[in-house]
Design an enzyme around this catalytic site. Structure first.
Site, PDB file in Angstrom:
ATOM      1  N   GLY A 213       2.707   5.704  -3.064  1.00 40.53           N
ATOM      2  CA  GLY A 213       3.664   6.508  -3.772  1.00 40.53           C
ATOM      3  C   GLY A 213       3.651   6.532  -5.443  1.00 40.53           C
ATOM      4  O   GLY A 213       3.508   8.069  -6.097  1.00 40.53           O
TER       5      GLY A 213
ATOM      6  N   TRP B 165       1.002  -1.375   0.183  1.00 42.60           N
ATOM      7  CA  TRP B 165      -0.168  -0.187  -0.124  1.00 42.60           C
ATOM      8  C   TRP B 165       0.929   1.577   0.174  1.00 42.60           C
ATOM      9  O   TRP B 165       0.610   2.684  -0.888  1.00 42.60           O
ATOM     10  CB  TRP B 165      -1.257  -0.112   1.491  1.00 42.60           C
ATOM     11  CG  TRP B 165      -1.830  -1.889   1.090  1.00 42.60           C
ATOM     12  CD1 TRP B 165      -1.466  -2.572   2.092  1.00 42.60           C
ATOM     13  CD2 TRP B 165      -2.291  -1.234   0.007  1.00 42.60           C
ATOM     14  NE1 TRP B 165      -2.507  -3.413   1.846  1.00 42.60           N
ATOM     15  CE2 TRP B 165      -2.680  -3.011   0.987  1.00 42.60           C
ATOM     16  CE3 TRP B 165      -3.075  -1.611  -1.674  1.00 42.60           C
ATOM     17  CZ2 TRP B 165      -4.333  -4.032  -0.108  1.00 42.60           C
ATOM     18  CZ3 TRP B 165      -3.534  -2.371  -1.571  1.00 42.60           C
ATOM     19  CH2 TRP B 165      -3.659  -3.648  -1.133  1.00 42.60           C
ATOM     20  N   ASP B 166       1.956   1.270   0.531  1.00 43.39           N
ATOM     21  CA  ASP B 166       2.996   2.242   0.394  1.00 43.39           C
ATOM     22  C   ASP B 166       3.540   2.606  -1.189  1.00 43.39           C
ATOM     23  O   ASP B 166       3.509   3.656  -1.962  1.00 43.39           O
ATOM     24  CB  ASP B 166       4.612   2.003   1.197  1.00 43.39           C
ATOM     25  CG  ASP B 166       4.193   2.046   3.015  1.00 43.39           C
ATOM     26  OD1 ASP B 166       2.976   3.067   3.179  1.00 43.39           O
ATOM     27  OD2 ASP B 166       4.792   2.380   4.022  1.00 43.39           O
ATOM     28  N   LEU B 167       3.577   1.748  -1.457  1.00 46.86           N
ATOM     29  CA  LEU B 167       4.653   1.423  -3.064  1.00 46.86           C
ATOM     30  C   LEU B 167       3.310   1.932  -3.933  1.00 46.86           C
ATOM     31  O   LEU B 167       3.340   2.691  -4.856  1.00 46.86           O
ATOM     32  CB  LEU B 167       4.684   0.141  -3.311  1.00 46.86           C
ATOM     33  CG  LEU B 167       5.558  -0.820  -2.607  1.00 46.86           C
ATOM     34  CD1 LEU B 167       6.466  -2.091  -3.255  1.00 46.86           C
ATOM     35  CD2 LEU B 167       7.489   0.747  -2.688  1.00 46.86           C
TER      36      LEU B 167
END
Length: 403
Positions: free
Chosen positions: A164, A159-161
């Site tokens: 981003g 989810w971070d990626l």
């Protein structure tokens, strides 16, 4: 080598993964990205994994191609200097609290057409991390062995990626709007919104709402098609996937299970259909397991590749580095790059290829403060005397490996 985003200027005050990944993506496409940190570095400056000398491999990787500036952002003079860099850049990305000197009103007072891109945890501004979002999105409950009740987290910060990449896309969209209209604007991406949007986009939400069911665990089977892992004679494991009809035919041809397929289909099933392959998954595993168990990984590789079957070996990163040609200079995405303070390592450029613009080669990661003087001289047009005075008053710092 100039990239497709040459001339795009971005400033960043950020930590951890989502926001740095967004701006690194832009830097790898040729944007001039300036990372602003405090004198001792940000929250992620020493984050694991680290090299023997204590330098963060994580920090170097997520800041490839960026310029690093050290400023005493606790001081009023330092904050004004950081605001000047942000205003001169025209695009600002952050996942830090947008308050005080980082408040949109304060920054847009310095430049009216500023594009300010912010990542938050939840849509209401409350805190969330990839780990807390992932568990709430339901995926740990359908990951892991069939029949188990224990949640299984994944280690990839998916989810971070995705957040981003969403932020990078939003920045480019806002920059296109500014080019047409002259207007700056705020961008806000919530980490949990990214995850819940994916749950909706892939049909999981509708499955629960319309069908009244939640997805069950299926172990290493591919839901709705055929795919599974198998052990080989030399103690290795591999994954095969047959999602399309062509992939299914290739797998059948490679492993010689056509007699079993014909006999099974005599009862009315049609294994050319994804759904029927999924229903027959345990039978198919039983047909294939002895074939793989009688062969080494290399022998299975030869047969599967000859039939153009879809498969992949299970391997750790060291095995991948040692033997996978896709992660080597044989793949033009990779090249050996010297990273200051770390030495040479195989490094990836952007995976995006453009037919009309050459790719920016793999870039190195900076050390903290490596570009402080350069940025102040070129972006803010400060002379050497003014820069020297800032050093003397400890408002700015140079490369931390030269202390």
């Amino acid at each position: 080598m100039p990239g497709i985003l040459e001339g795009l200027n971005v400033a960043e005050c950020a930590a951890f993964i989502a926001c740095p990944y967004a701006t690194m993506t832009l830097a790898q496409l040729g944007a001039d990205v300036i990372r602003i940190d405090g004198m001792q570095g940000g929250l992620d400056y020493k984050r694991w994994p680290v090299a023997a000398n204590g330098r963060s491999l994580y920090w170097a990787g997520l800041n490839k191609g960026k310029k690093s500036v050290r400023i005493d952002i606790r001081s009023e003079e330092g904050r004004e200097l950081a605001q000047a860099i942000i205003a001169a850049s025209g695009i600002f990305a952050t996942n830090l609290p947008a308050t005080g000197w980082l408040a949109p009103e304060a920054l847009m007072a310095k430049r009216a057409d500023l594009i300010m891109a912010t990542i938050v945890g939840n849509h209401d501004g409350s805190t969330a991390l990839d780990y807390t979002v992932n568990c709430a999105a339901g995926f740990p409950g359908i990951t892991g062995p069939e029949g188990s009740d224990a949640p299984v987290n994944h280690v990839l910060p998916a989810w971070d990626l995705l957040a981003g990449m969403s932020l990078a896309t939003a920045i480019l969209a806002a920059e296109r709007h500014r080019t047409r209209t002259g207007e700056g604007q705020r961008i806000r991406v919530a980490l949990s919104d990214v995850a819940f949007a994916v749950v909706s986009d892939l049909g999981y939400l509708a499955e629960a709402q319309i069908n009244g069911t939640a997805r069950a665990r299926h172990g290493n089977h591919i839901y709705g098609a055929f795919g599974h892992d198998f052990a080989t004679a030399d103690g290795r494991r591999l994954m095969v996937a047959a999602v399309s009809v062509g992939q299914w035919k290739s797998l059948v041809a490679a492993t010689g299970i056509e007699p079993q397929v014909v006999a099974y289909e005599a009862n009315g099933a049609d294994l050319s259909l994804e759904t029927d392959r999924f229903e027959a998954r345990e039978a198919i595993v039983a047909w294939l397991a002895p074939w793989f168990a009688a062969r080494t990984l290399d022998e299975a590789r030869t047969a599967l590749d000859a039939a153009r079957a879809c498969w992949g070996p299970y391997q750790d990163v060291a095995q991948m580095l040692a033997g996978d040609p896709r992660v080597s200079p044989a793949n033009p995405m990779f090249a050996p790059v010297a990273h200051r303070g770390l030495g040479e390592t195989l490094t990836a450029r952007t995976p995006m290829d453009f037919s009309k613009v050459g790719a920016v080669p793999p870039l190195s990661g900076p050390v903290l403060g490596q570009h402080t003087d350069e940025v102040l001289a070129t972006l803010l047009q400060l002379d050497s005397g003014a820069i020297g005075a800032l050093h003397d008053r400890h408002i700015i710092g140079g490369p931390d490996d030269l202390k």
